[in-house]
Design an enzyme around this catalytic site. Structure first.
Site, PDB file in Angstrom:
ATOM      1  N   GLY A  98     -11.423  20.692   9.698  1.00 25.77           N
ATOM      2  CA  GLY A  98     -12.522  20.963  10.618  1.00 25.77           C
ATOM      3  C   GLY A  98     -13.859  20.590  10.017  1.00 25.77           C
ATOM      4  CB  SER A 145     -17.696  22.845   0.911  1.00 26.94           C
ATOM      5  OG  SER A 145     -17.016  23.809   1.671  1.00 26.94           O
ATOM      6  CG  ASP A 182     -13.695  29.191   4.661  1.00 25.38           C
ATOM      7  OD1 ASP A 182     -13.394  29.320   5.855  1.00 25.38           O
ATOM      8  OD2 ASP A 182     -14.312  28.214   4.207  1.00 25.38           O
ATOM      9  CD  GLN A 232     -16.653  23.707   9.348  1.00 27.03           C
ATOM     10  OE1 GLN A 232     -16.421  23.554  10.542  1.00 27.03           O
ATOM     11  NE2 GLN A 232     -15.721  24.078   8.481  1.00 27.03           N
ATOM     12  CE  LYS A 268     -13.991  29.541   9.313  1.00 28.01           C
ATOM     13  NZ  LYS A 268     -14.764  28.467   8.637  1.00 28.01           N
ATOM     14  NE  ARG A 315     -10.344  24.557  13.072  1.00 30.05           N
ATOM     15  CZ  ARG A 315     -10.591  24.402  11.776  1.00 30.05           C
ATOM     16  NH1 ARG A 315      -9.766  23.663  11.038  1.00 30.05           N
ATOM     17  NH2 ARG A 315     -11.632  24.956  11.221  1.00 30.05           N
ATOM     18  NE  ARG A 335      -9.879  28.753   3.422  1.00 32.47           N
ATOM     19  CZ  ARG A 335     -10.090  28.188   2.239  1.00 32.47           C
ATOM     20  NH1 ARG A 335      -9.544  28.713   1.160  1.00 32.47           N
ATOM     21  NH2 ARG A 335     -10.826  27.098   2.129  1.00 32.47           N
TER      22      ARG A 335
END
Length: 742
Positions: free
Chosen positions: A400, A328, A621, A475, A648, A428, A694
């Site tokens: 994203g 990030s 996350d 976001q 996600k 997405r 992930r």
């Protein structure tokens, strides 16, 4: 690798030069056809083909070669294609596949349509991206296509069974097969192959005409030899290619000539900024050349790679490690550094594909960026109004975060822009940023369902709004605050629950005031950003895999260094601590406005809990790996209020539940969460990660408590957020191997 049953009974290869001969030889060696028949105008080449074992039979005429063949490959000069097609038309079997190996596809299609009156679903143009300075049948090499790409350009109504067989044949020769349209192929090849050959021919011809040409060539460095090597290619072949692909080649020549003139002007005017911008952008593009397509400096090919994790059960987690930098913050450091006045230096930058996509997008908008070099990046900011229109769509890979933040940043720029991504990102939803941006005055078009690509119209005047976010999302908040930098008046965002505040903290670090009032953050438009230096902490989301791993694996003791401890990101630590984890926080400190600490984690008996809803946005996350912790805990774990997990990179609730079920762990999926009863046996099995990094890494952690081998498929995207994960996991004690990784 030989096939037990050949794909084709009889393959006719027309033209036994380097490509045709190599393909015939590869088909024979790999048992892909019952019989390989060759035809060539040069009878001596045909005879050599038999003697060298390149072909099984030599046909006296093209018609004889084609008759009875279920695959016909034209490997003749481009400008000879139509005459050969006229000759084979009477003998071509109705169900035969017709393909070619030429460098231009539009001309082949035109010739087929002229001779046959149309394009049959069994006509599948092809182009192997392989070659050699040598030519002729003696240069035939059955390994020529191994680890090279072959582009097929099938018609819209292609026969899918025929396409599948042709793809399998090329793959049987060791090639990677891509598909694209005829027009796009010719544009791509004009830029990436035809223009370089033209420049090489021209440069060598120019220098050969100089008075001191012998000294020029005698003292030429390796770079000159490497670049001009392609000028040794067959002149007749390239003469044909340039004339056949005239329109696309002329477009790219005009483009190159324009850019070359800009460089000439920059040199004449001692314009170092322009030179450095172009050279640094080109260096980065070259480093990612395997990921390039025409008009884009960065394109990921993850969708083409098949990476599988194989995990042996058991193990203890030990060591002293530092995971890669926070993704990030890496995104935001590039964005704000690019818009700042002055030079920003970043240490600890995450060199994953998502962050590199953001970096490259700013290069494409005229920002000079040096690096990354071992996590160090230098950004020469252009100021709030200094971005330039990109030449084409900005490709953001799987990110994203990047797409949503770019939407806010680009909504007020004076130029049009388009944001695209890979297949996962293209599925997405982006309506939750597009809708409030439209309320500010932005003009944004999306694909069906509010999905990418996002087409943003430039030159729009934005007005500040107050936005009450229906769902907590850092976001969305960041997107609107970035748009607010350009809006008239104040832009404020109220979140229903705390989310990560990296944007607010970093804006302040760049000297831009962010007003905070409880759950509301606001900015006023019209300010400036001042360059600063940033040391990106280790990513807590990446650390989470090792926090859980060391917690669930017996006899584990692990230290994680320089971990970002932003209060809006520590939900995973809070949740694990409530489950009874042994996590010791050491050497707390603040670096660049962000709290950082070292973490020591040791194995512990975890207990199931009802996860507090106020912690959900702080660990959004990290939940995939927390589900693994829940499966290993004693008692029941309940998650609620986590709807965002369903949008996600995958529906992380359902995909994790499916993966756990594949390993024998039952769970109950709810609309906004999941219920997991711990203490169940984790068995061996195969898990589909659905391209979600992930998910893949979470099941790597699960192997520590598994009773059998776990296979995790579709793992290529791990590189997007955690480069070097496999090596670091191996070093700490996870028994992992990756198949198909580069």
């Amino acid at each position: 690798m030989a096939s037990s049953e050949p794909l084709f009974e009889r393959v006719a290869v027309i033209g036994l030069g380097l490509i045709g001969g190599s393909l015939a030889c590869a088909i024979r060696r790999n048992g892909l056809a019952g019989t390989v028949v060759g035809a060539d105008q040069r009878t001596e080449e045909l005879q050599l083909g038999i003697e060298l074992g390149v072909i099984d039979q030599a046909a006296s005429t093209v018609s004889d070669a084609v008759r009875g063949a279920d695959l016909v490959v034209l490997a003749v000069p481009v400008r000879a294609t139509r005459a050969v097609l006229e000759e084979i038309r009477p003998a071509l079997e109705p169900d035969a596949i017709l393909t070619d190996v030429g460098s231009t596809k539009s001309s082949f299609v035109t010739d087929v349509e002229a001779v046959f009156g149309g394009l049959s679903p069994r006509v599948i143009p092809g182009h192997p991206i392989a070659g050699s300075e040598k030519s002729g049948i003696r240069a035939a090499n059955p390994e020529l296509f191994a680890n090279h790409k072959v582009i097929l350009t099938p018609p819209d109504d292609v026969s899918q069974p025929h396409l599948a067989r042709l793809r399998e044949l090329w793959e049987g020769c060791g090639a990677t097969v891509l598909t694209m349209s005829v027009a796009y192929h010719d544009e791509v090849l004009a830029a990436t192959s035809h223009l370089p050959h033209l420049i090489a021919f021209s440069l060598v011809d120019t220098l050969a005409g100089e008075d001191e040409n012998m000294d020029i060539f005698r003292y030429a460095a390796g770079g000159f030899r490497d670049f001009t090597r392609i000028a040794a290619s067959d002149p007749v072949m390239w003469h044909d290619i340039f004339l056949s692909n005239r329109d696309a080649v002329l477009r790219v020549i005009d483009h190159f000539t324009h850019d070359l003139e800009q460089l000439r002007t920059a040199i004449a005017n001692q314009d170092s900024a322009t030179l450095l911008r172009v050279f640094s952008r080109a260096k980065a593009a070259r480093e990612h050349f395997s990921k390039m397509l025409s008009g884009q400096a960065y394109v990921t090919n993850n969708s083409e790679k098949q990476v599988t994790f194989r995990l042996q059960p058991g193990g203890a987690i030990t060591g002293d490690i530092r995971v890669p930098g926070d993704k990030s913050m890496s995104h935001r450091s590039i964005m704000l550094g690019a818009l700042a006045d002055g030079v920003t230096e970043v240490k600890g930058f995450l060199e994953g594909e998502d962050s590199l996509a953001t970096l490259q997008a700013f290069r494409d908008m005229g920002v000079t960026i040096e690096g990354p070099d071992d996590g160090f990046v230098r950004i020469r900011g252009v100021g709030m109004n200094g971005l330039q229109a990109p030449r084409g769509p900005l490709y953001l890979g799987n990110s994203g975060t990047a797409m949503r933040l770019f939407a806010g940043l680009l909504a007020a720029q004076p130029f049009d822009s388009e944001l695209t991504g890979d297949a996962s990102l293209s599925g997405r939803p982006m309506g939750r940023v597009a809708d409030p941006l439209r309320a500010m005055g932005a003009v944004i078009d999306t694909a069906e369902g509010g999905r990418p690509p996002l087409k943003i119209r430039g030159g729009q005047k934005l007005s500040g709004i107050h936005y009450e976010m229906p769902v907590a999302s850092a976001q969305v908040k960041s997107c609107l605050l970035l748009a607010g930098l350009y809006a008239e008046g104040s832009t404020s965002v109220t979140e229903p629950a705390p989310t990560r505040d990296h944007t607010e903290r970093m804006l302040a670090g760049f000297g831009y005031h962010v007003h905070r009032d409880g759950a509301t953050a606001s900015v006023s438009g019209g300010g400036r950003l001042t360059a600063t230096n940033i040391d990106v902490p280790a990513d807590i989301s990446s650390s989470a895999f090792f926090l859980v791993a060391a917690s669930i694996a017996p006899e584990s003791d692990l230290v994680l260094r320089h971990v970002g401890m932003n209060p809006t990101r520590v939900g995973v630590i809070n949740i694990l601590n409530q489950m009874g984890a042994s996590i010791e926080v050491l050497d707390e400190r603040e670096i660049g406005g962000e709290p950082v600490a070292d973490l020591r984690v040791r194995s512990a008996e975890l207990q199931g809990i009802d996860i507090p809803e106020d912690q959900v946005p702080l660990a959004i996350d990290e939940f995939p790996v927390l589900f693994v912790a829940a499966a290993c805990a004693n008692g029941r774990t309940v998650l609620r209020g986590a709807e965002e997990l369903r949008v996600k990179e995958s529906d992380r609730i359902q995909v994790m539940a499916d993966g756990l079920a594949a390993l024998g762990v039952e769970s109950t999926v709810t609309p906004d969460g999941i219920i997991i009863d711990g203490g169940q046996t984790i068995g061996g099995g195969t898990v589909n990660s659905h391209g979600d990094h992930r998910i893949a890494m979470s099941f790597a952690v699960a192997s520590l408590r598994a009773k059998g081998e776990i296979t995790v498929t579709d793992c290529a995207n791990v590189a997007t957020s955690f480069p070097g994960f496999v090596e670091l996991a191996q070093g700490t004690g996870i028994n992992i191997s990756a198949e198909g990784a580069e």
